[in-house]
Design a protein around this motif. Sequence first.
Motif, PDB file in Angstrom:
ATOM      1  N   ALA A  37      39.664  16.286  41.028  1.00 46.54           N
ATOM      2  CA  ALA A  37      39.295  16.240  39.617  1.00 46.54           C
ATOM      3  C   ALA A  37      38.121  15.295  39.386  1.00 46.54           C
ATOM      4  O   ALA A  37      37.185  15.619  38.644  1.00 46.54           O
ATOM      5  N   SER A  40      35.028  16.920  40.751  1.00 48.42           N
ATOM      6  CA  SER A  40      34.642  18.043  39.907  1.00 48.42           C
ATOM      7  C   SER A  40      33.994  17.564  38.605  1.00 48.42           C
ATOM      8  O   SER A  40      32.957  18.091  38.199  1.00 48.42           O
ATOM      9  N   MET A  45      31.408  19.896  36.403  1.00 50.38           N
ATOM     10  CA  MET A  45      32.153  21.153  36.276  1.00 50.38           C
ATOM     11  C   MET A  45      33.437  20.907  35.492  1.00 50.38           C
ATOM     12  O   MET A  45      34.136  19.922  35.724  1.00 50.38           O
ATOM     13  N   TRP A  46      33.736  21.820  34.587  1.00 49.92           N
ATOM     14  CA  TRP A  46      34.936  21.708  33.783  1.00 49.92           C
ATOM     15  C   TRP A  46      36.166  22.219  34.516  1.00 49.92           C
ATOM     16  O   TRP A  46      37.269  22.181  33.976  1.00 49.92           O
ATOM     17  N   LEU A  47      36.003  22.686  35.739  1.00 47.11           N
ATOM     18  CA  LEU A  47      37.135  23.126  36.543  1.00 47.11           C
ATOM     19  C   LEU A  47      38.067  21.952  36.857  1.00 47.11           C
ATOM     20  O   LEU A  47      39.221  22.145  37.223  1.00 47.11           O
ATOM     21  N   GLY A  48      37.588  20.742  36.668  1.00 46.89           N
ATOM     22  CA  GLY A  48      38.398  19.554  36.899  1.00 46.89           C
ATOM     23  C   GLY A  48      39.651  19.502  36.047  1.00 46.89           C
ATOM     24  O   GLY A  48      40.627  18.843  36.409  1.00 46.89           O
ATOM     25  N   VAL A  50      41.729  21.886  35.614  1.00 43.52           N
ATOM     26  CA  VAL A  50      42.794  22.514  36.408  1.00 43.52           C
ATOM     27  C   VAL A  50      43.352  21.511  37.412  1.00 43.52           C
ATOM     28  O   VAL A  50      44.569  21.440  37.629  1.00 43.52           O
ATOM     29  N   TRP A  51      42.483  20.721  38.019  1.00 42.05           N
ATOM     30  CA  TRP A  51      42.936  19.714  38.984  1.00 42.05           C
ATOM     31  C   TRP A  51      43.769  18.637  38.302  1.00 42.05           C
ATOM     32  O   TRP A  51      44.733  18.128  38.878  1.00 42.05           O
TER      33      TRP A  51
END
Length: 80
Positions: A37, A40, A45-48, A50-51
């Motif tokens: 996270a 990310s 990245m906003w995918l963090g 999810v982490w």
Amino acid sequence: MGDTGRALSAVPGQEPTPMPRLALYALAVCVLAVVAAVVSFAAGMWLGIVWVLLAGLSSNMAWYYFRRGKAEAAAASTEA
């Protein structure tokens, strides 16, 4: 495959493990998810998100398995 809910039989004279193995695995996943996270988010990245959610889930799992192992050890020590 997974936990069946059955209590493990203790070998006489053997010390119980201080923390269940599943708690250690969940803790390792939690630490790795936090690192992922941070990396990310640092990369923009906003995918963090999810982490972060995975880290929260795995930390709850680690807490649950640790407490369950502790309760089972206490129950086993009162039986003996």
